[in-house]
Motif scaffolding. Structure first.
Motif, PDB file in Angstrom:
ATOM      1  N   ARG A   1       8.753  16.311  -6.043  1.00  0.00           N
ATOM      2  CA  ARG A   1       8.531  14.932  -6.492  1.00  0.00           C
ATOM      3  C   ARG A   1       8.210  14.906  -7.986  1.00  0.00           C
ATOM      4  O   ARG A   1       7.113  15.266  -8.401  1.00  0.00           O
ATOM      5  N   LYS A   2       9.166  14.451  -8.776  1.00  0.00           N
ATOM      6  CA  LYS A   2       9.022  14.423 -10.234  1.00  0.00           C
ATOM      7  C   LYS A   2       8.536  13.054 -10.698  1.00  0.00           C
ATOM      8  O   LYS A   2       9.147  12.390 -11.558  1.00  0.00           O
ATOM      9  N   GLU A   3       7.463  12.591 -10.135  1.00  0.00           N
ATOM     10  CA  GLU A   3       6.872  11.304 -10.489  1.00  0.00           C
ATOM     11  C   GLU A   3       5.459  11.267  -9.931  1.00  0.00           C
ATOM     12  O   GLU A   3       5.034  12.176  -9.207  1.00  0.00           O
ATOM     13  N   SER A   4       4.745  10.182 -10.238  1.00  0.00           N
ATOM     14  CA  SER A   4       3.474   9.905  -9.579  1.00  0.00           C
ATOM     15  C   SER A   4       3.637   8.629  -8.773  1.00  0.00           C
ATOM     16  O   SER A   4       4.074   7.598  -9.300  1.00  0.00           O
ATOM     17  N   ARG A   5       3.314   8.723  -7.502  1.00  0.00           N
ATOM     18  CA  ARG A   5       3.469   7.563  -6.615  1.00  0.00           C
ATOM     19  C   ARG A   5       2.453   7.678  -5.489  1.00  0.00           C
ATOM     20  O   ARG A   5       2.329   8.731  -4.855  1.00  0.00           O
TER      21      ARG A   5
ATOM     22  N   ALA B   1      11.872   4.561 -10.944  1.00  0.00           N
ATOM     23  CA  ALA B   1      12.427   3.252 -10.594  1.00  0.00           C
ATOM     24  C   ALA B   1      12.969   3.245  -9.166  1.00  0.00           C
ATOM     25  O   ALA B   1      12.960   2.222  -8.488  1.00  0.00           O
ATOM     26  N   VAL B   2      13.437   4.392  -8.715  1.00  0.00           N
ATOM     27  CA  VAL B   2      14.000   4.501  -7.373  1.00  0.00           C
ATOM     28  C   VAL B   2      13.061   5.332  -6.498  1.00  0.00           C
ATOM     29  O   VAL B   2      12.690   6.454  -6.855  1.00  0.00           O
ATOM     30  N   ALA B   3      12.682   4.763  -5.370  1.00  0.00           N
ATOM     31  CA  ALA B   3      11.789   5.461  -4.444  1.00  0.00           C
ATOM     32  C   ALA B   3      12.601   6.336  -3.491  1.00  0.00           C
ATOM     33  O   ALA B   3      13.488   5.838  -2.797  1.00  0.00           O
ATOM     34  N   LYS B   4      12.316   7.633  -3.475  1.00  0.00           N
ATOM     35  CA  LYS B   4      13.024   8.564  -2.605  1.00  0.00           C
ATOM     36  C   LYS B   4      12.028   9.351  -1.764  1.00  0.00           C
ATOM     37  O   LYS B   4      10.949   9.706  -2.230  1.00  0.00           O
ATOM     38  N   GLU B   5      12.433   9.632  -0.527  1.00  0.00           N
ATOM     39  CA  GLU B   5      11.598  10.444   0.342  1.00  0.00           C
ATOM     40  C   GLU B   5      11.814  11.923   0.060  1.00  0.00           C
ATOM     41  O   GLU B   5      12.839  12.315  -0.503  1.00  0.00           O
TER      42      GLU B   5
ATOM     43  N   ALA C   1       0.829  -1.209   0.000  1.00  0.00           N
ATOM     44  CA  ALA C   1       0.000   0.000   0.000  1.00  0.00           C
ATOM     45  C   ALA C   1       0.859   1.253   0.000  1.00  0.00           C
ATOM     46  O   ALA C   1       0.501   2.264  -0.618  1.00  0.00           O
ATOM     47  N   GLY C   2       2.013   1.211   0.663  1.00  0.00           N
ATOM     48  CA  GLY C   2       2.894   2.368   0.768  1.00  0.00           C
ATOM     49  C   GLY C   2       3.700   2.669  -0.472  1.00  0.00           C
ATOM     50  O   GLY C   2       4.474   3.639  -0.488  1.00  0.00           O
ATOM     51  N   ALA C   3       3.544   1.870  -1.518  1.00  0.00           N
ATOM     52  CA  ALA C   3       4.118   2.147  -2.839  1.00  0.00           C
ATOM     53  C   ALA C   3       5.623   2.380  -2.813  1.00  0.00           C
ATOM     54  O   ALA C   3       6.141   3.280  -3.460  1.00  0.00           O
ATOM     55  N   GLY C   4       6.329   1.571  -2.029  1.00  0.00           N
ATOM     56  CA  GLY C   4       7.784   1.610  -2.062  1.00  0.00           C
ATOM     57  C   GLY C   4       8.439   2.616  -1.132  1.00  0.00           C
ATOM     58  O   GLY C   4       9.667   2.698  -1.103  1.00  0.00           O
TER      59      GLY C   4
END
Length: 535
Positions: free
Chosen positions: A507-511, A524-528, A71-74
């Motif tokens: 955040r330059k993505e959708s997550r 591809a890489v999950a960052k906080e 659920a936390g998507a990485g």
């Protein structure tokens, strides 16, 4: 005249987290628990669903951990997830000891019970693991804990007290940066009092009222997050704001959430023509995680120009509905909707702040002596999307951990030295409070329009421009006029809105809960996203 008070532990916030901490701390400590309004005005009594915990023999810690990570998507911290889940049973046992009357299973035909308590299932969970009190768990938990707190002579419950700001060594130009207490507006005297404390716990809840539509009470104004930031604490992942998929849509209903447990028991989302639509978005249908369900509803509403969609549980028996969901049944009936025979009009609404003040396993922030627990904090448990009913569990587990950590520090920390009183000598009474209400409305409208369920770069830039203007205007107002609860909440909420926008722009993505049409793919890489104050 303003007053000065001395406490061993000052707890700002009177919900599940704050009361749990107070009750877990040693009996000989002098503890104060502050509430902005009445003790029951926080978010806890509104919680309907329940507490996620590994209690059934068919369930496992590993299963709960994996469900949460998915659920936390990485972005979940696996160590935080395991710590929380591994302590779930102990937390539930403690709540039972405090008198929380969890719903029990009826005996089967032979008169036997396989498990004493009824467990339901919610979105993202692979097992029935939500222990609850019908559909009013939060109210039952609050009633039990507040009753216990009132029995304790060492716990002082102070109502109508709004924290203005934290007092730290750094703000007083002293060496180090320990938290020494807080300045607090007493609504009964209209004076700002000084509360000195060896330890301070922020348990002020989230910031969902930054949005126009929210399931939260009015007090969810991000106070703890804003105060911690001004004191020098980092914040994390504030771009992840959870929108509950199903809040009651009715012109006279204010912030009434339709618990996810309805979908757990078979409620179906439908369009006005009766068509089911979740099958087009996720194979888990109505039991997909909340971010997916909320975006699906938002998509259908925009595609068809709808004000709402419907949630239908009328295919279940009337007795089943009334027994399992008495609160929802009565509330909807009050507005003329009989959920045993009619679908419920629903819309998404801002519900939960997944980010917050960065803490460790003990609730410690970046400032010595300052703790943050509950929705105010960022533990790493929720990642990019909170799984249903993990939040109350987080409150209990981390509040108990923080209380234990404080207990271990008692011999080392003395009462703070002399703290200066609040200086109101250069301010006057305002005759322009219309500025506050106008800015409240503007903030919540542009946050809903530009930083809501679906975002774009252009919308975020517009929001950033507007929030900077509000920050400047409110700072000027705060510097020149006497403080009020409305002003303090607005000041905090605008600051948190700025932090949310900054985080979203990074955040330059959708997550998970953050969906940007300009960056529709997941990196591809999950960052906080960790923001650091400039101190």
């Amino acid at each position: 005249m303003s007053e000065t008070y001395q406490h061993d532990v000052l707890i700002i916030g009177s919900g599940a987290a704050g009361l749990t901490a107070a009750l877990t701390l040693p009996h000989h400590l002098k503890i104060a628990v502050l509430s902005k309004g009445k003790l029951a005005d926080g978010s806890t009594p509104w919680a309907q669903g329940g507490v996620a915990a590994v209690l059934d023999i068919s369930d496992s810690i590993e299963s709960h951990v994996q469900d949460t990570l998915v659920a936390g998507a990485g972005l979940c911290h696996e160590e935080a997830v395991r710590f929380t889940v591994e302590n779930s049973q102990a937390a539930i046992n403690w709540l039972i000891e405090q008198g929380v009357p969890f719903t029990r299973n009826p005996a089967d035909e032979t008169g036997q019970q396989q498990f004493a308590y009824h467990l339901t299932r919610e979105g993202g969970h692979s097992h029935r693991r939500i222990i609850h009190v019908a559909d009013a768990t939060g109210a039952a938990v609050f009633n039990a804990l507040s009753s216990k707190a009132k029995e304790r002579e060492n716990i002082q419950l102070l109502e109508h007290q709004t924290a203005v700001d934290l007092i730290t060594d750094k703000k007083l130009n002293r060496q180090g940066n320990r938290c020494l207490g807080a300045y607090v507006l007493n609504a009964q005297t209209n004076q700002v009092d000084t509360h000195a404390a060896r330890f301070v716990i922020l348990a002020t809840g989230g910031a969902a009222r930054v949005y126009l539509y929210s399931s939260n009470p009015d007090g969810a104004s991000g106070d703890g997050i804003a105060m911690a930031w001004r004191a020098g604490c980092r914040v994390g992942n504030l771009e992840f704001n959870q929108f509950h998929p199903t809040c009651l849509y009715h012109p006279k209903a204010k912030n009434f959430l339709i618990t996810e447990a309805l979908r757990g028991e078979g409620a179906i989302l439908k369009l006005p023509n009766g068509e089911r639509f979740m099958k087009r978005f996720d194979e888990r249908l109505e039991l997909a995680p909340r971010d997916i369900v909320a975006r699906a509803i938002d998509h259908e509403m925009k595609r068809l120009g709808l004000d709402h969609v419907y949630l239908d549980i009328s295919h279940k028996s009337a007795d089943f509905i009334k027994e399992h969901f008495p609160t929802v049944y009565e509330r909807c009936l009050f507005f003329g909707i009989d959920i045993t025979s009619q679908p419920i009009p629903v819309v998404p609404a801002a519900h939960y702040t997944c980010g917050g003040v960065v803490i460790n396993q003990h609730g410690c922030t970046d400032v010595e002596g300052l703790y943050a627990i509950g929705e105010t904090s960022f533990t790493g448990l929720h990642g990019a999307n909170r799984m249903a009913s993990n939040s109350l569990l987080e409150c209990f587990v981390y509040a108990r951990s923080a209380a234990e950590h404080i207990s271990q520090q008692l011999d080392k920390i003395k009462q703070p030295n002399f703290l200066p009183n609040w200086d109101a000598s250069l301010v006057t009474d305002s005759d322009e409070d219309i500025v506050i209400s106008h800015n409240w409305n503007e903030l919540r409208h542009f946050m809903w329009d530009y930083v809501g369920i679906v975002r774009t770069n252009k919308r975020l830039i517009r929001a950033q421009h507007r929030v900077k203007l509000l920050l400047s205007e409110i700072d000027e107002f705060y510097s020149n006029y006497r403080v009020s609860r409305d002003l303090l909440e607005l000041r905090n909420l605008v600051l948190v809105a700025d932090l949310i926008i900054q985080s979203a722009m990074q955040r330059k993505e959708s997550r998970g809960l953050h969906y940007n049409l300009d960056y529709p793919n997941c990196s591809a890489v999950a960052k906080e996203t960790i923001l650091q104050p400039d101190y």
